[in-house]
Write a protein that holds these residues in place. Structure first.
Motif, mmCIF file in Angstrom:
data_model
loop_
_atom_site.group_PDB
_atom_site.id
_atom_site.type_symbol
_atom_site.label_atom_id
_atom_site.label_comp_id
_atom_site.label_asym_id
_atom_site.label_seq_id
_atom_site.Cartn_x
_atom_site.Cartn_y
_atom_site.Cartn_z
ATOM 1 N N LEU A 124 35.938 30.880 46.288
ATOM 2 C CA LEU A 124 37.146 30.169 45.895
ATOM 3 C C LEU A 124 36.924 29.525 44.536
ATOM 4 C CD1 LEU A 124 39.980 29.088 46.659
ATOM 5 C CD2 LEU A 124 38.838 27.162 47.778
ATOM 6 N N ALA A 125 37.749 29.883 43.565
ATOM 7 C CA ALA A 125 37.614 29.379 42.198
ATOM 8 C C ALA A 125 38.749 28.400 41.916
ATOM 9 C CB ALA A 125 37.642 30.536 41.201
ATOM 10 N N VAL A 126 38.399 27.104 41.892
ATOM 11 C CA VAL A 126 39.407 26.063 41.714
ATOM 12 C C VAL A 126 39.065 25.148 40.544
ATOM 13 C CG1 VAL A 126 40.579 24.101 42.766
ATOM 14 C CG2 VAL A 126 40.019 26.106 44.157
ATOM 15 N N ALA A 163 30.101 37.533 44.420
ATOM 16 C CA ALA A 163 31.322 37.669 45.201
ATOM 17 C C ALA A 163 31.915 39.072 45.072
ATOM 18 C CB ALA A 163 32.346 36.634 44.764
ATOM 19 N N ASP A 164 32.365 39.595 46.194
ATOM 20 C CA ASP A 164 33.062 40.875 46.201
ATOM 21 C C ASP A 164 34.539 40.700 45.865
ATOM 22 O OD1 ASP A 164 30.825 42.592 47.237
ATOM 23 O OD2 ASP A 164 30.950 41.140 48.862
ATOM 24 N N ALA A 165 35.037 39.470 46.018
ATOM 25 C CA ALA A 165 36.408 39.140 45.652
ATOM 26 C C ALA A 165 36.482 37.648 45.374
ATOM 27 C CB ALA A 165 37.393 39.529 46.757
ATOM 28 N N LEU A 166 37.400 37.276 44.488
ATOM 29 C CA LEU A 166 37.591 35.881 44.104
ATOM 30 C C LEU A 166 38.994 35.428 44.481
ATOM 31 C CD1 LEU A 166 36.115 36.135 40.493
ATOM 32 C CD2 LEU A 166 34.973 35.050 42.439
ATOM 33 N N ILE A 167 39.088 34.226 45.023
ATOM 34 C CA ILE A 167 40.385 33.596 45.242
ATOM 35 C C ILE A 167 40.554 32.563 44.131
ATOM 36 C CG2 ILE A 167 41.782 32.153 46.759
ATOM 37 C CD1 ILE A 167 40.323 33.420 49.122
ATOM 38 N N VAL A 168 41.500 32.812 43.242
ATOM 39 C CA VAL A 168 41.661 32.008 42.034
ATOM 40 C C VAL A 168 42.955 31.201 42.117
ATOM 41 C CG1 VAL A 168 41.930 32.078 39.525
ATOM 42 C CG2 VAL A 168 40.389 33.701 40.669
ATOM 43 N N ALA A 169 42.831 29.906 41.859
ATOM 44 C CA ALA A 169 43.999 29.025 41.809
ATOM 45 C C ALA A 169 44.497 28.936 40.378
ATOM 46 C CB ALA A 169 43.627 27.636 42.323
ATOM 47 N N ALA A 170 45.791 29.178 40.192
ATOM 48 C CA ALA A 170 46.376 29.153 38.845
ATOM 49 C C ALA A 170 47.791 28.590 38.909
ATOM 50 C CB ALA A 170 46.399 30.560 38.238
ATOM 51 N N GLN A 171 48.215 28.036 37.789
ATOM 52 C CA GLN A 171 49.563 27.491 37.678
ATOM 53 C C GLN A 171 50.523 28.594 37.247
ATOM 54 O OE1 GLN A 171 50.409 24.597 38.629
ATOM 55 N NE2 GLN A 171 48.541 23.362 38.613
ATOM 56 N N THR A 172 51.663 28.674 37.943
ATOM 57 C CA THR A 172 52.753 29.545 37.542
ATOM 58 C C THR A 172 53.986 28.675 37.297
ATOM 59 O OG1 THR A 172 53.469 29.886 39.836
ATOM 60 C CG2 THR A 172 51.849 31.442 38.949
ATOM 61 N N LEU A 178 47.857 31.105 44.451
ATOM 62 C CA LEU A 178 46.523 31.647 44.697
ATOM 63 C C LEU A 178 46.549 33.161 44.547
ATOM 64 C CD1 LEU A 178 45.537 29.552 47.857
ATOM 65 C CD2 LEU A 178 44.982 29.088 45.458
ATOM 66 N N PHE A 179 45.507 33.702 43.901
ATOM 67 C CA PHE A 179 45.404 35.137 43.655
ATOM 68 C C PHE A 179 44.087 35.669 44.205
ATOM 69 C CE2 PHE A 179 48.194 33.431 40.422
ATOM 70 C CZ PHE A 179 49.203 34.372 40.300
ATOM 71 N N LEU A 180 44.122 36.828 44.814
ATOM 72 C CA LEU A 180 42.919 37.520 45.261
ATOM 73 C C LEU A 180 42.572 38.572 44.211
ATOM 74 C CD1 LEU A 180 40.860 37.809 47.598
ATOM 75 C CD2 LEU A 180 42.355 39.576 48.547
ATOM 76 N N ILE A 181 41.436 38.387 43.549
ATOM 77 C CA ILE A 181 41.109 39.188 42.369
ATOM 78 C C ILE A 181 39.742 39.849 42.531
ATOM 79 C CG2 ILE A 181 40.639 39.075 39.889
ATOM 80 C CD1 ILE A 181 42.586 36.768 39.699
ATOM 81 N N ASP A 182 39.673 41.105 42.159
ATOM 82 C CA ASP A 182 38.407 41.825 42.091
ATOM 83 C C ASP A 182 37.647 41.336 40.849
ATOM 84 O OD1 ASP A 182 36.321 43.630 41.736
ATOM 85 O OD2 ASP A 182 37.512 45.361 42.336
ATOM 86 N N PRO A 183 36.398 40.845 41.014
ATOM 87 C CA PRO A 183 35.669 40.342 39.844
ATOM 88 C C PRO A 183 35.358 41.408 38.806
ATOM 89 C CG PRO A 183 34.244 40.424 41.778
ATOM 90 C CD PRO A 183 35.639 40.685 42.257
ATOM 91 N N LYS A 184 35.547 42.685 39.164
ATOM 92 C CA LYS A 184 35.320 43.775 38.210
ATOM 93 C C LYS A 184 36.578 44.098 37.399
ATOM 94 C CE LYS A 184 31.678 46.066 40.909
ATOM 95 N NZ LYS A 184 31.662 45.116 42.036
ATOM 96 N N ALA A 213 51.442 42.214 41.796
ATOM 97 C CA ALA A 213 52.071 41.149 42.582
ATOM 98 C C ALA A 213 51.436 41.005 43.957
ATOM 99 C CB ALA A 213 53.565 41.437 42.723
ATOM 100 N N ASP A 214 50.861 42.097 44.486
ATOM 101 C CA ASP A 214 50.257 41.999 45.812
ATOM 102 C C ASP A 214 48.922 41.254 45.796
ATOM 103 O OD1 ASP A 214 48.627 43.876 44.622
ATOM 104 O OD2 ASP A 214 49.123 45.515 45.984
ATOM 105 N N ALA A 215 48.483 40.807 44.625
ATOM 106 C CA ALA A 215 47.289 39.962 44.546
ATOM 107 C C ALA A 215 47.598 38.521 44.943
ATOM 108 C CB ALA A 215 46.710 39.987 43.134
ATOM 109 N N VAL A 216 48.882 38.167 44.957
ATOM 110 C CA VAL A 216 49.274 36.806 45.335
ATOM 111 C C VAL A 216 48.992 36.579 46.816
ATOM 112 C CG1 VAL A 216 51.197 35.191 45.566
ATOM 113 C CG2 VAL A 216 51.027 36.672 43.553
ATOM 114 N N ILE A 217 48.340 35.467 47.128
ATOM 115 C CA ILE A 217 48.084 35.091 48.518
ATOM 116 C C ILE A 217 49.221 34.176 48.966
ATOM 117 C CG2 ILE A 217 46.499 33.916 50.093
ATOM 118 C CD1 ILE A 217 44.237 34.626 48.181
#
Length: 372
Positions: A124-126, A163-172, A178-184, A213-217
């Protein structure tokens, strides 16, 4: 509820303690540190964690987990505190799993089974500054095509480098998302930061990172609820690890008081040291009770769970700090050497105190909640 573990929870505690003492004692931390291991964590140990059912402790059975609760997660976190084991448990099984349980799509929840099996690590990246400040997130996600473009930077991302995946908090424009992002993904830069306690975190930089858009949690602009749920459980589990670390440092000190002689007497016979040890024992019991109360409040879904978790984190942090300071002082000069383990506990407590807010952070939140 009584502030004691049930029979089943006690059995879990014994199993976790036995497993970690056998597979990942403090010597395991030293080996990873001294060999300058590239990951700083053992994937084999994480898979074994999954096989024992520990990694999926708060994940529902239908998603591949053990279907237990916050108290059980706290039991495992306390055991990790006692052995100082570098593990993705907090990052994956507590923080990331809570977010995905609360708001993940069916496709995103597929990660829960991988976490439970110890086959995947999520982070989780906050936080973005030197202190925990979730209200000051500056990372931006702008709509672009059928998705979003992210820019920003994160720090203190637990085990983010593996991490195999990152959950990133960002302002829209709609609010925190929250976004689920591949670190690659192109534009994502990951830098490992070895912390003072030889555990691991990472700095994450996002430069023009494009996601669908499907990266949005959950829903756009509705990330605060799942994030708060992760913070509440994370703080209570961090408190449990602090209690475990403080308690183990205390036990090492008691053993030293019973064996070290000075002026022809065991130093444990000196009344001044007895008084200090007695005071520390009572403080540790108070911290343990506050932590268990918070974990029980989370399981019960009580409205005061967030406040109770903050109180537990603050209390456990201060008591664990006292425990490691007393441990080093009562060991004398050797307490400052790497040969003795008490110094490792001091470093671990310092890092855990910063994780998800230190005592000052939670005292201010409590004061504001009370109208001060």
């Amino acid at each position: 509820m009584p502030l004691i573990l049930t029979e089943e929870q006690t059995m879990l505690q014994d199993a976790a303690d036995g497993f970690l003492n056998e597979k990942a004692p403090i010597a395991h931390l030293r080996q990873l540190r001294d060999s300058r291991d590239a990951d700083g964590v053992s994937r084999d140990l994480w898979r074994a964690f999954g096989e024992m059912g520990f990694a999926g402790v708060v994940i529902d059975e239908e998603d591949g987990g053990s279907g237990l609760g916050a108290v059980e997660a706290g039991v495992i976190a306390e055991s990790l505190g006692r052995t100082l084991t570098p593990s993705p448990f907090m990052a994956s099984s507590v923080l990331a799993a809570t977010v995905l349980k609360a708001a993940g799509s069916e496709a995103q929840k597929a990660w829960l089974g991988k976490i439970s099996a110890g086959e995947a690590i999520l982070s989780l990246a906050v936080d973005e500054g030197p202190k925990h400040a979730p209200s000051k997130i500056r990372t931006r996600a702008e709509r672009s095509g059928n998705g979003f473009k992210l820019n920003g930077a994160k720090g203190f991302v637990l085990d983010g480098h593996v991490a195999d995946a990152l959950i990133v908090a960002a302002q829209t424009d709609e609010g925190l998302t929250l976004f689920l992002i591949d670190p690659k993904t192109p534009g994502v830069a990951v830098e490992r930061t070895v912390m003072v306690d030889a555990h691991n975190a990472a700095r994450i930089t996002l430069a023009e990172v494009m996601v669908d858009a499907d990266a949005v949690i959950g829903a756009v602009g509705e990330g605060q609820g799942p994030l708060n749920a992760a913070f509440v459980l994370g703080r209570a589990c961090a408190a449990a690890s602090l209690v475990g670390a403080g308690d183990q440092a205390f036990k090492l000190t008691l053993d030293y008081l019973k064996t070290r002689k000075q002026f022809g007497k065991l130093i444990g016979e000196f009344q001044a040291l007895q008084h200090r040890a007695s005071h520390l024992f009572t403080e540790l019991e108070l911290a343990r009770a506050a932590t268990l109360a918070a974990l029980q409040a989370i399981d019960a879904g009580r409205p005061d769970a967030e406040q109770t978790a903050g109180i537990a984190k603050a209390k456990a942090g201060r008591v664990a700090e006292l425990a490691v300071q007393e441990a080093v002082q009562m060991h004398g000069g050797v307490g400052m050497t790497d040969e003795f383990d008490v110094g490792l506990f001091m470093k671990r407590v310092r890092v855990l105190n910063e994780l998800l807010g230190d005592a000052g952070f939670h005292a201010e939140r409590l004061a504001r909640a009370q109208g001060f």
